[in-house]
Write a protein that holds these residues in place. Structure first.
Motif, PDB file in Angstrom:
ATOM      1  N   VAL A 172     -27.730  62.572  13.624  1.00  0.00           N
ATOM      2  CA  VAL A 172     -28.744  62.833  14.637  1.00  0.00           C
ATOM      3  C   VAL A 172     -30.020  63.135  13.876  1.00  0.00           C
ATOM      4  N   ASP A 173     -31.068  62.371  14.148  1.00  0.00           N
ATOM      5  CA  ASP A 173     -32.359  62.520  13.462  1.00  0.00           C
ATOM      6  C   ASP A 173     -32.207  62.474  11.941  1.00  0.00           C
ATOM      7  N   THR A 226     -26.642  59.425  18.746  1.00  0.00           N
ATOM      8  CA  THR A 226     -26.222  59.449  17.351  1.00  0.00           C
ATOM      9  C   THR A 226     -26.325  58.060  16.741  1.00  0.00           C
ATOM     10  N   SER A 272     -29.775  63.413  10.017  1.00  0.00           N
ATOM     11  CA  SER A 272     -28.875  64.409   9.420  1.00  0.00           C
ATOM     12  C   SER A 272     -27.440  64.143   9.857  1.00  0.00           C
TER      13      SER A 272
END
Length: 191
Positions: free
Chosen positions: A118-119, A67, A121
């Motif tokens: 995460v990524d 994260t 978002s």
């Protein structure tokens, strides 16, 4: 990344049974028959917001998601979404009410939170361990109640219902634990 269940900590985002969960609390429970320890967890499903209790064996392996964490300040509500300001670059980030879950009640002007991404978002919002709230409704203090440990229900300015000691009155500021939504202490100015 793979982690041992015994290392599981609140605030982690994990992949479990094909879904993403935010770990809210953990505690180690020893088996009475010498069968080892279990890690009892309370988790929130990030997609649905529902909470679940799950037990892992201490030898289990957990998939911890990498994260990115951003320190942010709550600015305002826009429709059904909430807008935060990234304290590093002052950009604004919009987060849905579903992502915040039941803890949306703790949002107040200027509260600092940690957004977990995460990524790119936002998957979870981590609140401070305690917040200050004002009692807006409770029964009056009972004479002599300070000598005995009596509790009574109270409603706070954010709508949360808690149990407070009998000496707490309407209009007083109190400290609430965000993880358990329990009374911690009276708020002391300048502390």
């Amino acid at each position: 990344m793979k982690e041992k269940a015994v290392d599981l900590r609140p605030g982690w985002i994990i992949q479990y049974e094909g879904r993403q969960f935010a770990v809210l609390s953990t505690r180690t429970v020893k088996s009475g028959t010498g069968g080892g320890a279990f890690i009892q967890t309370e988790m929130r499903n990030i997609q649905t917001g529902s909470k679940a209790q799950t037990a892992f064996r201490s030898t289990d392996t957990i998939e911890r998601l990498s994260t990115e964490e951003l320190e942010c300040t709550f600015l305002y509500k826009e429709g059904e979404d909430y807008v935060f300001m990234n304290m590093e670059d002052y950009s604004q980030i919009t987060v849905s009410a579903e992502t915040i879950g039941d803890d949306v009640a703790f949002l107040s002007d200027g509260i600092n939170v940690r957004l977990k991404l995460v990524d790119g978002s936002v998957l979870a919002v981590e609140f401070p361990t305690t917040v200050i709230c004002t009692v807006v409704e409770t029964d009056p203090q009972i004479k002599g109640a300070t000598a005995t440990a009596m509790d009574k229900p109270a409603i706070l300015d954010n709508g949360i219902r808690v149990v407070v000691p009998s000496f707490v009155n309407v209009g007083e500021k109190i400290v609430i634990k965000t993880a358990t939504r329990e009374y911690s202490e009276r708020y002391k100015e300048g502390k």
